[in-house]
Design a protein around this motif. Structure first.
Motif, short mmCIF file in Angstrom:
data_model
loop_
_atom_site.label_atom_id
_atom_site.label_comp_id
_atom_site.label_asym_id
_atom_site.label_seq_id
_atom_site.Cartn_x
_atom_site.Cartn_y
_atom_site.Cartn_z
N GLY A 183 -0.06 -6.11 1.35
CA GLY A 183 0.68 -6.18 2.60
C GLY A 183 2.16 -5.94 2.49
N GLY A 184 2.70 -5.92 1.28
CA GLY A 184 4.12 -5.66 1.14
C GLY A 184 4.47 -4.24 1.56
N ASP A 185 5.68 -4.07 2.07
CA ASP A 185 6.08 -2.76 2.59
C ASP A 185 7.57 -2.73 2.83
OD1 ASP A 185 4.32 -0.64 5.01
OD2 ASP A 185 5.85 -0.17 3.52
N LEU A 186 8.05 -1.58 3.26
CA LEU A 186 9.44 -1.40 3.71
C LEU A 186 9.43 -1.52 5.23
CD1 LEU A 186 12.42 -0.53 3.43
CD2 LEU A 186 11.60 1.84 3.48
N VAL A 187 10.30 -2.39 5.76
CA VAL A 187 10.35 -2.61 7.20
C VAL A 187 11.81 -2.79 7.63
CG1 VAL A 187 10.07 -5.11 6.96
CG2 VAL A 187 9.36 -3.99 9.08
N ASN A 204 7.73 -12.76 10.65
CA ASN A 204 8.34 -12.16 11.84
C ASN A 204 9.86 -12.25 11.74
OD1 ASN A 204 5.73 -11.77 12.90
ND2 ASN A 204 5.77 -13.78 13.91
N SER A 205 10.52 -11.47 12.57
CA SER A 205 12.00 -11.49 12.61
C SER A 205 12.58 -11.35 11.20
CB SER A 205 12.50 -12.77 13.27
OG SER A 205 11.98 -12.89 14.59
N LEU A 206 12.08 -10.39 10.46
CA LEU A 206 12.50 -10.24 9.07
C LEU A 206 13.97 -9.87 8.97
CD1 LEU A 206 9.29 -8.55 7.71
CD2 LEU A 206 10.35 -10.61 6.75
N LYS A 207 14.60 -10.38 7.92
CA LYS A 207 16.01 -10.15 7.65
C LYS A 207 16.16 -9.48 6.29
CE LYS A 207 17.11 -14.55 9.94
NZ LYS A 207 17.77 -15.88 9.77
N PRO A 208 17.27 -8.77 6.08
CA PRO A 208 17.47 -8.15 4.76
C PRO A 208 17.39 -9.16 3.61
CG PRO A 208 19.01 -7.24 6.34
CD PRO A 208 18.30 -8.36 7.05
N ARG A 262 -3.61 -27.01 -12.58
CA ARG A 262 -3.41 -25.69 -13.12
C ARG A 262 -3.01 -24.74 -12.00
NH1 ARG A 262 -9.21 -25.40 -15.85
NH2 ARG A 262 -9.58 -26.82 -14.12
N ARG A 263 -2.09 -23.85 -12.31
CA ARG A 263 -1.59 -22.91 -11.32
C ARG A 263 -1.89 -21.49 -11.76
NH1 ARG A 263 4.14 -23.64 -8.44
NH2 ARG A 263 2.80 -25.15 -7.37
N SER A 264 -2.36 -20.70 -10.81
CA SER A 264 -2.58 -19.27 -11.03
C SER A 264 -1.64 -18.47 -10.15
CB SER A 264 -4.03 -18.89 -10.70
OG SER A 264 -4.94 -19.58 -11.52
N TRP A 265 -1.26 -17.31 -10.63
CA TRP A 265 -0.32 -16.44 -9.92
C TRP A 265 -0.93 -15.07 -9.67
CZ3 TRP A 265 4.24 -18.27 -8.06
CH2 TRP A 265 4.77 -19.42 -8.64
N GLY A 266 -0.54 -14.46 -8.56
CA GLY A 266 -0.84 -13.07 -8.32
C GLY A 266 0.18 -12.18 -8.99
N GLN A 267 -0.01 -10.88 -8.85
CA GLN A 267 0.85 -9.93 -9.54
C GLN A 267 2.12 -9.63 -8.75
OE1 GLN A 267 -1.68 -9.08 -7.68
NE2 GLN A 267 -1.03 -7.34 -6.45
N GLY A 268 2.16 -10.03 -7.49
CA GLY A 268 3.34 -9.82 -6.65
C GLY A 268 3.22 -8.59 -5.76
N THR A 269 3.86 -8.68 -4.62
CA THR A 269 3.91 -7.55 -3.69
C THR A 269 5.34 -7.43 -3.16
OG1 THR A 269 2.85 -6.52 -1.75
CG2 THR A 269 3.17 -8.92 -1.67
N GLN A 270 5.86 -6.21 -3.13
CA GLN A 270 7.26 -5.99 -2.78
C GLN A 270 7.44 -5.95 -1.26
OE1 GLN A 270 10.16 -5.49 -4.83
NE2 GLN A 270 11.17 -5.71 -2.84
N VAL A 271 8.38 -6.72 -0.78
CA VAL A 271 8.80 -6.67 0.61
C VAL A 271 10.26 -6.25 0.64
CG1 VAL A 271 9.25 -8.02 2.70
CG2 VAL A 271 7.17 -8.43 1.38
N THR A 272 10.55 -5.18 1.36
CA THR A 272 11.91 -4.68 1.47
C THR A 272 12.27 -4.58 2.95
OG1 THR A 272 11.69 -3.40 -0.56
CG2 THR A 272 13.52 -2.83 0.90
N VAL A 273 13.36 -5.23 3.32
CA VAL A 273 13.81 -5.23 4.71
C VAL A 273 15.14 -4.50 4.77
CG1 VAL A 273 14.33 -6.63 6.73
CG2 VAL A 273 12.67 -7.46 5.04
N SER A 274 15.16 -3.41 5.51
CA SER A 274 16.39 -2.61 5.62
C SER A 274 17.20 -3.07 6.83
CB SER A 274 16.04 -1.13 5.75
OG SER A 274 15.30 -0.90 6.93
N SER A 275 18.50 -2.95 6.69
CA SER A 275 19.39 -3.39 7.78
C SER A 275 19.65 -2.27 8.76
CB SER A 275 20.71 -3.90 7.21
OG SER A 275 21.31 -2.90 6.42
#
Length: 116
Positions: free
Chosen positions: A8-12, A83-87, A103-116
């Motif tokens: 779900g990560g993306d540039l928005v 919602n209402s994403l900020k840079p 015990r804790r497990s982690w995902g690999q991560g997903t990039q979220v980039t918010v442009s101004s």
């Protein structure tokens, strides 16, 4: 063990919305709390939101009123509606799952980039 896969990560643009998803597999019956952290370049990894098996959510002050965490226990999926994403929300978002142990497990991560 538990495996977590985020999407779900993306540039928005600022003011926009994104929905992150995280699907758990493996020893899912032992999972209690699930949630999301984020890490911006050069900064520490910070908690964004968490949710218990019973659906009780907890949020960082910086995202309260803008982000909503939810969970589908049948599908063993946790969501983060942003919602209402900020840079300043720009970061790699990591899903986590806490199991009895603890015990804790982690995902690999997903990039979220918010442009101004």
């Amino acid at each position: 063990q538990v495996q977590l896969v985020e999407s779900g990560g993306d540039l928005v643009q600022a003011g926009g919305s994104l929905r992150l998803s995280c699907i758990a597999s493996g020893s899912i019956s032992s999972i209690n709390v699930m949630g999301w952290y984020r890490q911006a370049p050069g900064k520490q990894r910070d908690l964004v939101a968490s949710i218990t098996r019973d659906g009780i959510g907890n949020y960082a002050d910086s995202v309260k009123g803008r982000f909503t965490i939810s969970r589908d226990n049948a599908a063993m999926t946790v969501y983060l509606q942003m919602n209402s994403l900020k840079p300043e929300d720009t970061a790699v978002y990591y899903c986590y799952a806490d199991r009895t142990g603890p015990r804790r497990s982690w995902g690999q991560g997903t990039q979220v980039t918010v442009s101004s």
